[in-house]
Scaffold this active site. Structure first.
Site, short mmCIF file in Angstrom:
data_model
loop_
_atom_site.label_atom_id
_atom_site.label_comp_id
_atom_site.label_asym_id
_atom_site.label_seq_id
_atom_site.Cartn_x
_atom_site.Cartn_y
_atom_site.Cartn_z
N SER A 165 0.90 -1.27 -0.32
CA SER A 165 0.06 0.14 0.05
C SER A 165 0.81 1.37 0.21
CB SER A 165 -0.87 0.01 1.21
OG SER A 165 -1.70 1.41 1.45
N TYR A 191 -0.09 -0.29 10.79
CA TYR A 191 -0.30 -0.73 9.55
C TYR A 191 0.75 -0.40 8.47
CZ TYR A 191 -3.06 -1.14 5.00
OH TYR A 191 -3.38 -1.76 3.77
#
Length: 323
Positions: A165, A191
């Site tokens: 990501s 994350y």
């Protein structure tokens, strides 16, 4: 930073998974898609099945997986993916999945991911996002190495796709406190660390396994509205909204979001070349670790491709899992 010519493909940010697979026959290809019961994973599995691949949906919720498999079957003339339970945060289910696999494996799409709003831990005490997004996939891939090697011999190469990501640009790996035992917990940083780990896995897996015919590449699917955002805090949602307003990303459809995964899985440009980070179906350019995300929304930070960090993370991960 990258100085060689980057690998390019004919596809763009608006390409869909189906367009990437147009004219591609995957008959005989055995593929696993983790997190295949929703979002990008569902579209990835659908596209692969439509091209003739024998797909296994590795999912935590098998009821949802069965519903997806049935929908895919209706659109592919009766070709139905298999559904097998896999909880990446639960080591016994990973072990059972690996032990139950028979025969060659040609494609492993490490697509599943989790986002938490606050600190959650596994039974081992590991931070949940790192444990699920990285360690679970690490255990799965290493456990399936022999099947991938067999698949590589069977079809002149096997591939692993590691879904990362843009979030990786927020944080490298904090080797001194991987699981937030001392530093204050920030779910966005946690994350981000897990997404950097996904990229570093591809770097080291390719170094170790290319001689076995196995290559791994990392993909950034781009901004896609999926169930992954359901646990976002107000701060996380505000950050995402601000990034969209600043033009850092434009939302894609799930069909477009799955396209880069499919490029990494089937494009000839990546058949025998791994350790790359793909964005919008192209190899991304590398930027310094202090680069501004707003100015480089399609780049990859050096810390996500650093060979030394990749090797260290592999060792640490193997030690944690005792593999």
């Amino acid at each position: 930073m990258t100085t060689r010519k980057l690998i390019s493909t004919p596809f763009t940010s608006s390409s869909t998974a189906a367009e990437v697979l147009r004219g591609v026959d995957l008959t005989g290809v055995r593929a696993i898609v983790t997190g295949g019961s929703s979002g990008i994973g569902t579209e990835t599995a659908h596209a692969l099945t439509s091209a003739g691949a024998e797909v296994t949906l590795a999912v935590r919720n098998t009821t949802a997986g069965d519903a997806v498999a049935e929908t895919i079957s209706k659109s592919t003339g009766g070709i139905r993916p298999q559904v097998v339970r896999l909880d990446l945060a639960d080591r016994p289910t990973v072990t059972r999945f690996v032990d139950a696999w028979n025969g060659p494996l040609h494609l492993l799409i490490n697509n599943a991911g989790v986002v938490t709003a606050g600190l959650e831990r596994t039974r081992e005490g590991w931070e949940l996002q790192f444990a699920t997004n990285h360690l679970g996939h690490f255990a799965l891939a290493t456990g399936l190495h022999d099947a991938l090697a067999l698949g590589a011999t069977d079809r002149d190469g096997a591939r692993i796709v590691s879904v990362s990501s843009t979030a990786h640009m927020r944080s490298g790996i904090d080797f001194d406190d991987l699981h937030f035992e001392r530093r204050n917990y920030d779910p966005q940083i946690a994350y981000a660390q897990s997404k950097t780990a996904n990229s570093l896995f591809a770097v080291e897996a390719t170094r170790l396994w290319a001689s076995d015919g196995i290559v791994t590449n990392t993909v950034n699917p781009g901004g896609v509205a999926t169930g992954l955002q359901r646990n976002f805090t107000a701060q996380q949602k505000a950050s995402l909204d601000a990034a969209e307003a600043a033009g850092i990303f434009t939302y894609k459809t799930v069909e477009q979001g799955a396209a880069t995964s499919i490029v990494a899985a089937v494009a000839p440009e990546f058949a025998h070349s791994g350790g790359h980070y793909l964005d919008d179906s192209q190899e991304a350019y590398t930027v310094p670790d202090d680069a501004d995300l707003a100015r480089h929304p399609h780049g990859v930070k050096e810390w996500a491709l650093d060979p030394a960090a990749a090797k260290r993370l592999w060792t640490v991960s193997a030690d944690l899992l005792r593999v």
